[in-house]
Design an enzyme around this catalytic site. Structure first.
Site, PDB file in Angstrom:
ATOM      1  N   TYR A   1      -1.380  -1.292  11.398  1.00  0.00           N
ATOM      2  CA  TYR A   1      -1.606  -1.717   9.985  1.00  0.00           C
ATOM      3  C   TYR A   1      -0.379  -1.148   9.401  1.00  0.00           C
ATOM      4  O   TYR A   1       0.214  -1.834   8.537  1.00  0.00           O
ATOM      5  CB  TYR A   1      -2.865  -0.858   9.480  1.00  0.00           C
TER       6      TYR A   1
ATOM      7  N   SER B   1       0.900  -1.163   0.014  1.00  0.00           N
ATOM      8  CA  SER B   1       0.147  -0.052  -0.145  1.00  0.00           C
ATOM      9  C   SER B   1       0.758   1.151   0.065  1.00  0.00           C
ATOM     10  O   SER B   1       2.035   1.207   0.325  1.00  0.00           O
ATOM     11  CB  SER B   1      -0.850   0.125   1.205  1.00  0.00           C
TER      12      SER B   1
END
Length: 279
Positions: free
Chosen positions: A146, A133
């Site tokens: 995360y 990401s």
């Protein structure tokens, strides 16, 4: 490409689902794995083999790779897509949840690579595509768990790229920005459950709104999953793939801003942007 074999994890929805379709359309033989097998029923009609695959279960992962290798002798392309986003203040999120976040996003990904690398090494050929990401390069408040996993996958992938290069194996990272999937909604709900009513509630509602902005066509941070799938196909089929593929609305500009701005300046710009998103 008809003889190349691809295995996609986390293929029940979103990026994994679209990647399985796009890889099949590109001529690869595709195996799609996820816990929610029923969600993958439409893939069968496209000639994609679906299987139960839980990246927190050693038995499930080993069985999935063994099934593909028994049928074809190898896995040519592994797309490590399975993962989720655990948000909430570090103070309030239980350590057990933090461990689960790393178990799914990092340890499951690592074990899948361990399982396919021997066959790739024997064939002196293979491609591992890890879906990280832009969150592996930037940071958000209330996203420590995360972002910790995504930073870990970035570093792991870089090390493996050098480690596996002599064995003919490419390691590629896909870095999506926000995608129009259920991911943002689920992450936002988890964030509000953990920190929506406590001392971090003001930040929590702002970040949850930003996460929700990835859901629905036309939203400022929303990129269709099929766009990311096209980047995965390019990474899987290029003769000499790039090491990284930032993809999606704002991905290149956000990463460029992160490289250029000092930390505190980036913090201020990014947080002000999130506050505007929240209205």
């Amino acid at each position: 490409m008809a003889s190349r074999i691809a295995l996609v994890t986390g293929a029940s929805t979103g990026i994994g689902f679209e990647a399985a379709i796009a890889l099949r359309a590109a001529g690869l033989t595709v195996y799609a794995g996820a816990r929610r097998v029923e969600k993958m029923e439409p893939l069968k009609r496209l000639g994609i083999t679906v299987m139960a695959l839980d990246v927190t279960s050693e038995e499930s992962m080993a069985s999935a790779v063994a099934l593909v290798e028994a049928a074809h002798g190898r896995v040519d392309v592994l797309v490590n897509n399975a993962g989720y986003g655990s948000y909430g203040s570090l103070e309030e999120v239980p350590l057990d949840e933090g461990r689960r976040q790393f178990e799914v996003n990092v340890m499951g990904l690592a074990r899948m690579m361990q399982l396919v690398i021997p066959g790739m090494r024997t064939a002196h050929s293979g491609r591992i595509i890890n879906i990280t990401s832009i969150g592996g390069k930037i940071h958000e408040p209330l996203g420590a768990w995360y972002h910790g996993t995504k930073f870990a996958v970035e570093g792991m992938s870089d090390s493996l790229r050098l480690e596996l290069q002599p064995h003919g194996i490419d390691v590629v990272v896909i870095e999506p920005s926000g995608t129009n999937t259920e991911w943002g909604t689920i992450a936002g709900e988890g964030l509000l459950a953990a920190s929506g009513d406590g001392p971090y509630q003001q930040q929590a509602h702002i970040v949850a709104a930003a996460l929700a902005s990835t859901s629905g066509e036309g939203h400022v941070l929303s990129t269709p999953a099929r766009v990311v799938a096209r980047a995965i196909v390019r990474a899987a089929t290029a003769k000499r793939p790039r090491t990284r593929y930032p993809v999606g609305r704002g991905a290149w500009s956000v990463l460029a801003m992160r490289r250029i701005l000092p930390d505190r300046a980036f913090d201020a710009v990014f947080w002000n942007f999130y506050r505007r998103l929240a209205g």
